[in-house]
Design a protein around this motif. Structure first.
Motif, PDB file in Angstrom:
ATOM      1  N   VAL A  17      -6.304  20.195 -23.826  1.00  0.00           N
ATOM      2  CA  VAL A  17      -6.183  18.869 -24.255  1.00  0.00           C
ATOM      3  C   VAL A  17      -5.844  18.120 -23.075  1.00  0.00           C
ATOM      4  CG1 VAL A  17      -4.917  17.206 -25.071  1.00  0.00           C
ATOM      5  CG2 VAL A  17      -5.138  19.200 -26.232  1.00  0.00           C
ATOM      6  N   ILE A  18      -6.818  16.702 -22.792  1.00  0.00           N
ATOM      7  CA  ILE A  18      -6.804  15.928 -21.084  1.00  0.00           C
ATOM      8  C   ILE A  18      -6.014  14.624 -21.795  1.00  0.00           C
ATOM      9  CG2 ILE A  18      -8.732  17.427 -19.862  1.00  0.00           C
ATOM     10  CD1 ILE A  18      -9.786  14.927 -20.127  1.00  0.00           C
ATOM     11  N   SER A  19      -5.867  14.299 -21.254  1.00  0.00           N
ATOM     12  CA  SER A  19      -4.963  12.632 -21.496  1.00  0.00           C
ATOM     13  C   SER A  19      -4.143  11.688 -20.365  1.00  0.00           C
ATOM     14  CB  SER A  19      -4.263  12.344 -22.628  1.00  0.00           C
ATOM     15  OG  SER A  19      -4.150  11.444 -23.807  1.00  0.00           O
ATOM     16  N   ALA A  20      -3.296  10.840 -20.629  1.00  0.00           N
ATOM     17  CA  ALA A  20      -2.938  10.509 -19.247  1.00  0.00           C
ATOM     18  C   ALA A  20      -1.966   9.739 -19.172  1.00  0.00           C
ATOM     19  CB  ALA A  20      -4.077   8.985 -18.898  1.00  0.00           C
ATOM     20  N   ASP A  21      -1.410   9.549 -20.432  1.00  0.00           N
ATOM     21  CA  ASP A  21       0.174   9.346 -20.855  1.00  0.00           C
ATOM     22  C   ASP A  21       0.244   7.784 -20.246  1.00  0.00           C
ATOM     23  OD1 ASP A  21       2.503   9.595 -21.985  1.00  0.00           O
ATOM     24  OD2 ASP A  21       3.047  10.714 -20.348  1.00  0.00           O
ATOM     25  N   ALA A  22      -0.375   7.068 -20.090  1.00  0.00           N
ATOM     26  CA  ALA A  22      -0.450   5.717 -19.809  1.00  0.00           C
ATOM     27  C   ALA A  22       0.299   4.769 -20.728  1.00  0.00           C
ATOM     28  CB  ALA A  22      -1.703   5.147 -18.904  1.00  0.00           C
ATOM     29  N   ASN A  23       1.137   4.279 -20.279  1.00  0.00           N
ATOM     30  CA  ASN A  23       1.835   2.966 -20.823  1.00  0.00           C
ATOM     31  C   ASN A  23       0.523   1.926 -20.766  1.00  0.00           C
ATOM     32  OD1 ASN A  23       4.783   2.564 -21.558  1.00  0.00           O
ATOM     33  ND2 ASN A  23       3.588   4.359 -20.245  1.00  0.00           N
ATOM     34  N   CYS A  24      -0.031   0.441 -21.712  1.00  0.00           N
ATOM     35  CA  CYS A  24      -0.420  -0.033 -21.913  1.00  0.00           C
ATOM     36  C   CYS A  24       0.095  -1.463 -20.999  1.00  0.00           C
ATOM     37  CB  CYS A  24      -1.334  -0.687 -22.721  1.00  0.00           C
ATOM     38  SG  CYS A  24      -2.746   0.392 -23.328  1.00  0.00           S
ATOM     39  N   CYS A  25       1.412  -1.374 -21.574  1.00  0.00           N
ATOM     40  CA  CYS A  25       2.457  -2.173 -20.795  1.00  0.00           C
ATOM     41  C   CYS A  25       3.570  -1.542 -21.324  1.00  0.00           C
ATOM     42  CB  CYS A  25       1.950  -4.054 -21.552  1.00  0.00           C
ATOM     43  SG  CYS A  25       3.191  -4.268 -20.518  1.00  0.00           S
ATOM     44  N   ALA A  26       4.302  -1.257 -20.250  1.00  0.00           N
ATOM     45  CA  ALA A  26       5.499  -0.654 -19.941  1.00  0.00           C
ATOM     46  C   ALA A  26       6.451  -1.023 -20.362  1.00  0.00           C
ATOM     47  CB  ALA A  26       5.536  -0.004 -18.724  1.00  0.00           C
ATOM     48  N   LEU A  27       7.965  -0.724 -21.209  1.00  0.00           N
ATOM     49  CA  LEU A  27       8.385  -1.408 -21.890  1.00  0.00           C
ATOM     50  C   LEU A  27       9.688  -1.309 -20.908  1.00  0.00           C
ATOM     51  CD1 LEU A  27       8.313  -0.519 -25.822  1.00  0.00           C
ATOM     52  CD2 LEU A  27       7.976  -2.811 -24.040  1.00  0.00           C
ATOM     53  N   GLY A  28      10.764  -0.527 -20.871  1.00  0.00           N
ATOM     54  CA  GLY A  28      11.606  -0.410 -20.259  1.00  0.00           C
ATOM     55  C   GLY A  28      11.730   0.152 -18.432  1.00  0.00           C
ATOM     56  N   TRP A  29      10.416   0.407 -18.033  1.00  0.00           N
ATOM     57  CA  TRP A  29       9.715   0.972 -16.550  1.00  0.00           C
ATOM     58  C   TRP A  29       9.141   0.195 -16.225  1.00  0.00           C
ATOM     59  CZ3 TRP A  29       6.266   4.881 -15.651  1.00  0.00           C
ATOM     60  CH2 TRP A  29       5.831   5.141 -16.352  1.00  0.00           C
ATOM     61  N   PRO A  30       8.945   0.222 -14.238  1.00  0.00           N
ATOM     62  CA  PRO A  30       8.018  -0.377 -14.496  1.00  0.00           C
ATOM     63  C   PRO A  30       6.370  -0.199 -14.336  1.00  0.00           C
ATOM     64  CG  PRO A  30       9.511   0.256 -12.596  1.00  0.00           C
ATOM     65  CD  PRO A  30       9.399   1.431 -13.798  1.00  0.00           C
ATOM     66  N   GLY A  31       6.371   1.212 -15.225  1.00  0.00           N
ATOM     67  CA  GLY A  31       4.830   1.759 -15.970  1.00  0.00           C
ATOM     68  C   GLY A  31       4.330   2.238 -13.645  1.00  0.00           C
ATOM     69  N   LEU A  32       3.278   2.423 -13.862  1.00  0.00           N
ATOM     70  CA  LEU A  32       2.421   3.253 -12.578  1.00  0.00           C
ATOM     71  C   LEU A  32       1.128   1.829 -12.032  1.00  0.00           C
ATOM     72  CD1 LEU A  32       2.308   5.157 -10.403  1.00  0.00           C
ATOM     73  CD2 LEU A  32       0.781   6.545 -11.680  1.00  0.00           C
ATOM     74  N   LYS A  33       1.591   1.210 -11.634  1.00  0.00           N
ATOM     75  CA  LYS A  33       0.068  -0.013 -11.693  1.00  0.00           C
ATOM     76  C   LYS A  33      -0.823   0.883 -11.482  1.00  0.00           C
ATOM     77  CE  LYS A  33       0.441  -4.037  -8.453  1.00  0.00           C
ATOM     78  NZ  LYS A  33      -0.843  -5.179  -8.693  1.00  0.00           N
ATOM     79  N   GLY A  34      -1.850   0.250 -12.303  1.00  0.00           N
ATOM     80  CA  GLY A  34      -3.010   0.587 -12.416  1.00  0.00           C
ATOM     81  C   GLY A  34      -2.971   1.505 -12.947  1.00  0.00           C
ATOM     82  N   HIS A  35      -2.503   2.705 -13.363  1.00  0.00           N
ATOM     83  CA  HIS A  35      -2.833   3.363 -14.318  1.00  0.00           C
ATOM     84  C   HIS A  35      -3.097   2.859 -15.885  1.00  0.00           C
ATOM     85  CE1 HIS A  35      -1.561   7.837 -16.191  1.00  0.00           C
ATOM     86  NE2 HIS A  35      -2.763   7.571 -15.553  1.00  0.00           N
ATOM     87  N   SER A  36      -3.427   3.697 -16.309  1.00  0.00           N
ATOM     88  CA  SER A  36      -4.316   3.484 -17.794  1.00  0.00           C
ATOM     89  C   SER A  36      -4.934   4.665 -18.610  1.00  0.00           C
ATOM     90  CB  SER A  36      -4.650   2.002 -17.906  1.00  0.00           C
ATOM     91  OG  SER A  36      -6.584   2.530 -17.724  1.00  0.00           O
ATOM     92  N   VAL A  37      -5.032   4.850 -19.902  1.00  0.00           N
ATOM     93  CA  VAL A  37      -6.088   5.472 -20.733  1.00  0.00           C
ATOM     94  C   VAL A  37      -7.654   5.794 -19.825  1.00  0.00           C
ATOM     95  CG1 VAL A  37      -6.844   4.292 -22.098  1.00  0.00           C
ATOM     96  CG2 VAL A  37      -6.740   6.087 -22.690  1.00  0.00           C
ATOM     97  N   ASN A  38      -8.258   4.410 -19.269  1.00  0.00           N
ATOM     98  CA  ASN A  38      -9.145   4.574 -18.758  1.00  0.00           C
ATOM     99  C   ASN A  38      -9.571   5.019 -17.238  1.00  0.00           C
ATOM    100  OD1 ASN A  38     -10.406   3.413 -20.411  1.00  0.00           O
ATOM    101  ND2 ASN A  38      -8.785   1.779 -19.792  1.00  0.00           N
ATOM    102  N   TYR A  39      -8.307   6.055 -16.688  1.00  0.00           N
ATOM    103  CA  TYR A  39      -8.564   6.992 -15.209  1.00  0.00           C
ATOM    104  C   TYR A  39      -8.607   8.053 -15.902  1.00  0.00           C
ATOM    105  CZ  TYR A  39      -6.586   9.799 -11.196  1.00  0.00           C
ATOM    106  OH  TYR A  39      -6.848  10.159 -10.709  1.00  0.00           O
ATOM    107  N   LEU A  40      -8.717   8.194 -16.952  1.00  0.00           N
ATOM    108  CA  LEU A  40     -10.008   9.866 -17.695  1.00  0.00           C
ATOM    109  C   LEU A  40     -10.952   9.293 -17.163  1.00  0.00           C
ATOM    110  CD1 LEU A  40      -8.002  10.309 -21.577  1.00  0.00           C
ATOM    111  CD2 LEU A  40      -7.351  11.560 -19.165  1.00  0.00           C
ATOM    112  N   PHE A  41     -11.615   8.359 -17.322  1.00  0.00           N
ATOM    113  CA  PHE A  41     -13.156   7.792 -17.480  1.00  0.00           C
ATOM    114  C   PHE A  41     -13.792   7.947 -16.224  1.00  0.00           C
ATOM    115  CE2 PHE A  41     -11.958   7.028 -21.990  1.00  0.00           C
ATOM    116  CZ  PHE A  41     -12.648   7.851 -22.582  1.00  0.00           C
ATOM    117  N   GLU A  42     -12.435   6.837 -15.177  1.00  0.00           N
ATOM    118  CA  GLU A  42     -12.879   6.952 -14.160  1.00  0.00           C
ATOM    119  C   GLU A  42     -12.753   7.191 -13.240  1.00  0.00           C
ATOM    120  OE1 GLU A  42     -11.233   2.241 -14.836  1.00  0.00           O
ATOM    121  OE2 GLU A  42     -12.500   2.060 -16.322  1.00  0.00           O
ATOM    122  N   GLU A  43     -11.859   8.423 -13.418  1.00  0.00           N
ATOM    123  CA  GLU A  43     -11.419   9.704 -11.914  1.00  0.00           C
ATOM    124  C   GLU A  43     -11.456  10.818 -12.659  1.00  0.00           C
ATOM    125  OE1 GLU A  43     -10.321   7.666  -9.746  1.00  0.00           O
ATOM    126  OE2 GLU A  43     -10.292   5.779  -9.728  1.00  0.00           O
TER     127      GLU A  43
END
Ligand SMILES: [Zn+2]
Lengths: 353, 331
Positions: free
Chosen positions: B260-286
Motif C-alpha cells: 500500500v502506498i500513501s503519504a500520511d500528510a496533513n492538509c493542514c496540521a493541527l498540533g504540530w508544524p507539519g512538513l512544509k510543502g508535503h501533501s497527499v499529492n507527493y505521491l503523484f508528483e514525486e
C-alpha cells in the motif's frame, strides 16, 4: 466603553466577567467545580452534553447558593476538565454570583498526549517552563476557548498531585503553576500529593510568596494526623480545609473533626490563613460524583463550627476576608488585561431571588 | 455488491477509484487545541485544505482515507463539507492513533466498551452524525512496543472488525508479532489489516515486512514524502532514495499485491508544524515519477492505488468473533 487595563493599587479579583473590587466578593467558596468533564468524555456517545440541561442544573445550584448568602464561587478544576468559560459568564450574569475560573492542569493521569508524549524524539513530557507559559497566557491574555478565541482572564492557577506522591511531571506542573503565580500575581492553589509541606516547598522554590499559595486537601485523614495544616499555616501559606461534607470512606476526616480542626487553627492564632470549601461538583460528565451541593457548607457546616466555638467574626474571616485577601491580584504584578468590557456586562440584571 | 462507508454515506467499491489509504485532513495530539501557537484562521485552513484536495482530484484521486482517530482532530462535519465541495470521497476512521493519544476517559475502558464504541461508529454514526466510519484505527504508543492499553485497543478493534466487516489500519507495525498474536487469538484474518508505516525511518525491519506479507497482511509504505532532505523533517523521516529502494525490494520479492502506498500528510496540521510543502499529492508528483525512473510500469500504479485499496476497504460479511458467546451477541 472603558479601558480594562487596571490602575495600580486597585484591589481587584479576576472573575469571568472581568475585574471585581475585592470588597464585593462577599461569601466565597474557594475550591469548587461547576462543570466537570472527565477529559475525552465529550467524545463518548453515551455522554449527553445538552448545554441547556447543564446550564439549568448549575443555575439552580448557584441561585440557591446566592439565596443562602453566597456571593462568589471559584471553579478550581483548571483548563482541561470541562471548564466552559462562556457558560460561566452567562451563569454569572444570570445568577449574580461572581465566578472565578482557573487555569492549570493535573494530576498527571488527567493529562493528554500533547503534554505527556509530544511529537518529538524522545517524547519528553512538558517542562515547568512550558506549562508556565501556557498558564500565564490564560491570566494575561485570557482563558482559551479552544481554537476559537481567548475570553476573560483566569483568576488563579491550580494543580493536583497524585495522592500516593507527586510525580515528576506533576512537579513540573507545580513549578510551572508557581511561576505563573509569580509572573501574574494570581494565587496558586494545589491539592497536595502525599506530603503537603514538601509540595509547598516545591512551590516556594520558584520564589512565589507564601501568601500567594493555597494548599488544599488538608482535611485528608493523613494530613490531619500529621498536623500538616498547622505546619503549612505557620509557614505563611493558606490552608484549605476544602472537603467539607466528605468523610473517612473518601479518605477525609468527618465534619465533626473538621470543625474541631478549624477551631484549633484559630486557637493557635492561625485563623488568618484558613480557608474552607467543599470540593462539590455542580454537573459531572463521564465520572461518578459525590452528592454534595454548594449549599451544604453554609447550611450544615457553618452551624457545626459555631458549635465548636468559632465566632461570627471568625466565620467572616474564613468565608470573606481570607478568600478576598488571597484572590486579590498583587497590585505590583504585571497587568495587561485587555479584551473584554466590564461596562457591557453591567447591563445585565442579575436574577433577584 | 461491495460497499465502503464514507462521511457522505456508503458508496459502491467500484466508485473508490484512486485512493490514498493513510492521510489526514488535520492531526494534533489531544490537548493541542489549548495552545494558541497552533491556532490558524479557519478560512485559511479551509482554503489550503481545499487546494490540496482539489489538486488530488486533478491527479485523478477520488478517495481520501482520513486516519485521524477519536480526539485527534477528527471533525466529521468538516469532512462532510470538504467532501461535498471537492468531490473527493472521504473515509473517516473510528479508533485511536495509539494508546498515548487516547484521552483519559477512554484509557480506563474495557475491551468490551471499546468494541462497542468502534462498532457503533461503524454501524450507527460518529459524534452524533449518521456518518459512519469506514475503517478502524489502532497503533503503537511511543517506545516501540504495544503497551497494555494498545493491546486492549487492538483486541477491541479485531472484534469490531469481525462484527462490522470494516478493515483495521495501524499506526506503526513495530512489535508486529504482538499484534499478529492478538488478531490470531480473535480469529481476524490478516487480510483485514493494513500494517501501516513499514517505511517509518525509525522502525525499519524488512524481515517483518516479509512476515506480514507472507501471512496475508497489507504492508503500508505510507509515510511517503517524509524525506530527511527536507528542512524541518520530523524524526520519522528518512532519505528519499532509501524509501524508494526499500519499496522496490519489497515488490521485487513478489509482494506487489500486498503493498500500500500513501503519504500520511496533513492538509493542514493541527498540533504540530507539519512538513512544509508535503501533501497527499507527493505521491503523484514525486513518488510515482521516482518509481517510473526505476522502470516500474503504470499497471503497478493501478494495482497500488485502485485495486489494493478497494480490496482492503470493501466491507466484509460480519463474522461472530471467537471471543464472544452467542449470548453476548444477542444482548
Ligand atoms: Zn497517520
Amino acid at each position: 466603553m472603558q479601558d480594562n487595563v487596571q490602575e495600580k493599587g486597585s484591589s481587584v479579583v479576576r472573575t469571568v466577567l472581568g475585574p471585581v473590587p475585592a470588597q464585593d466578593l462577599g461569601v466565597v467558596l474557594i475550591h469548587e467545580t461547576l462543570l466537570s468533564v472527565f477529559p475525552g468524555a465529550e467524545y463518548a456517545p453515551e455522554i449527553n452534553m445538552d448545554k441547556s440541561e447543564i446550564f439549568e442544573l448549575l443555575k439552580r445550584q448557584l441561585t440557591e447558593f446566592r439565596r443562602l448568602g453566597g456571593k462568589t464561587i471559584v471553579d478550581a478544576s483548571g483548563m482541561f476538565h470541562g471548564r466552559d468559560v462562556e457558560l460561566y459568564r452567562t451563569l454569572s450574569r444570570t445568577t449574580g454570583v461572581h465566578i472565578i475560573a482557573s487555569t492549570g492542569l493535573g494530576p498527571e493521569p488527567m493529562l493528554s498526549g500533547y503534554f505527556t508524549t509530544p511529537q518529538k524524539n524522545p517524547p519528553s513530557p512538558w517542562s515547568a517552563e512550558q506549562f508556565s507559559g501556557l498558564f500565564t497566557k490564560e491570566v494575561i491574555e485570557g482563558i482559551v476557548i479552544p481554537r476559537v478565541e481567548r475570553s476573560s482572564s483566569a483568576g488563579l492557577v491550580t494543580s493536583i498531585a497524585t495522592r500516593s506522591g507527586i510525580t515528576k511531571v506533576e512537579t513540573g506542573l507545580f513549578r510551572g503553576s508557581a511561576q505563573t503565580a509569580l509572573a501574574t500575581g494570581v494565587p496558586v492553589s494545589i491539592q497536595y500529593g502525599a506530603d503537603a509541606t514538601g509540595d509547598l516547598e516545591i512551590l516556594l522554590g520558584e520564589g512565589v510568596a507564601e501568601n500567594r499559595i493555597i494548599i488544599g486537601g488538608l482535611d485528608r485523614i493523613d494530613a490531619v494526623r500529621r498536623k500538616e495544616a498547622f505546619a503549612v499555616a505557620k509557614r505563611g501559606a493558606y490552608v484549605a480545609i476544602d472537603h467539607v461534607g466528605w468523610s473517612s470512606s473518601e479518605g477525609f476526616v468527618n465534619d465533626g473533626e473538621r470543625a474541631k480542626l478549624v477551631a484549633e487553627l484559630f486557637a493557635d492564632g492561625l485563623g488568618e490563613r484558613v480557608l474552607i470549601s467543599s470540593n462539590a461538583i455542580g454537573v459531572a460528565k463521564g465520572h461518578e460524583t459525590k452528592e454534595l451541593g454548594y449549599d451544604y457548607l453554609l447550611t450544615k457546616f457553618v452551624p457545626m463550627i459555631q458549635d465548636a466555638g468559632v465566632t461570627r467574626e471568625q466565620i467572616r474571616l474564613l468565608l470573606e476576608e481570607n478568600p478576598a485577601r488571597v484572590l486579590t491580584i498583587d497590585a505590583s504584578a504585571d497587568q495587561k488585561v485587555t479584551g473584554w468590557n466590564f461596562d457591557w456586562d453591567k447591563l445585565y440584571q442579575p436574577v433577584i431571588y | 455488491m461491495g460497499k465502503v462507508n464514507t462521511v457522505l454515506g456508503p458508496i459502491p467499491t467500484e466508485d473508490l477509484g484512486i485512493t490514498a489509504m493513510h492521510e489526514h485532513i488535520g492531526f494534533g495530539l489531544p490537548g493541542c487545541d489549548l495552545d494558541t501557537q497552533w491556532w490558524k484562521k479557519p478560512e485559511e485552513a479551509f482554503e489550503v485544505t481545499l487546494q490540496k484536495l482539489r489538486r488530488f482530484r486533478e491527479h485523478g484521486g477520488k478517495t481520501f482515507v482520513d486516519c485521524t482517530g477519536i480526539g485527534n482532530g477528527r471533525d466529521i462535519e468538516y469532512f462532510q463539507v470538504l467532501s461535498r465541495r471537492t468531490g473527493v470521497n472521504i473515509v473517516a476512521v473510528t479508533g485511536f492513533v495509539a494508546a498515548d493519544s487516547a484521552l483519559p476517559y477512554f484509557r480506563k475502558q474495557s475491551v468490551e466498551y471499546l468494541t462497542d464504541l468502534f462498532v457503533r461508529e461503524v454501524t450507527v454514526g460518529i459524534d452524533g452524525t449518521d456518518a459512519k466510519a469506514g475503517a478502524i484505527k489502532v497503533g503503537v504508543s511511543r517506545g516501540g512496543k504495544l503497551n497494555e492499553l494498545d493491546k486492549r485497543i487492538y483486541r477491541a478493534a479485531a472484534r469490531a472488525s469481525l462484527i462490522t466487516g470494516a478493515p483495521i489500519i495501524t499506526h506503526l507495525c513495530v512489535d508486529a508479532q504482538t499484534s499478529i498474536d492478538i488478531f490470531n487469538e480473535e480469529g481476524l484474518p490478516l487480510n483485514r489489516v493494513l500494517f501501516g508505516h513499514a517505511d517509518d525511518g525509525g522502525y525499519l525491519d524488512e524481515n517483518r515486512d516479509k512476515l506480514i506479507a507472507e501471512l496475508g497482511g497489507w504492508v503500508g509504505f505510507d509515510t511517503i514524502g517524509y524525506d530527511s532532505e527536507v528542512e524541518g523533517a520530523p524524526y520519522w523521516s528518512r532519505p528519499r532514495q532509501d524509501r524508494v529502494e526499500h519499496f522496490l525490494r519489497f515488490i521485487e520479492k513478489g509482494y506487489l499485491d500486498r503493498a500500500v502506498i500513501s503519504a500520511d500528510a496533513n492538509c493542514c496540521a493541527l498540533g504540530w508544524p507539519g512538513l512544509k510543502g508535503h501533501s497527499v499529492n507527493y505521491l503523484f508528483e514525486e513518488f510515482l515519477p521516482d518509481l517510473m525512473k526505476a522502470g516500474v510500469g503504470e499497471e503497478v500504479f493501478e494495482q497500488l492505488l485502485v485495486h489494493t485499496p478497494a480490496k482492503i476497504l470493501t466491507m466484509q460479511e460480519p463474522v461472530k468473533p471467537k471471543s464472544l458467546s452467542l449470548k453476548q451477541l444477542q444482548v
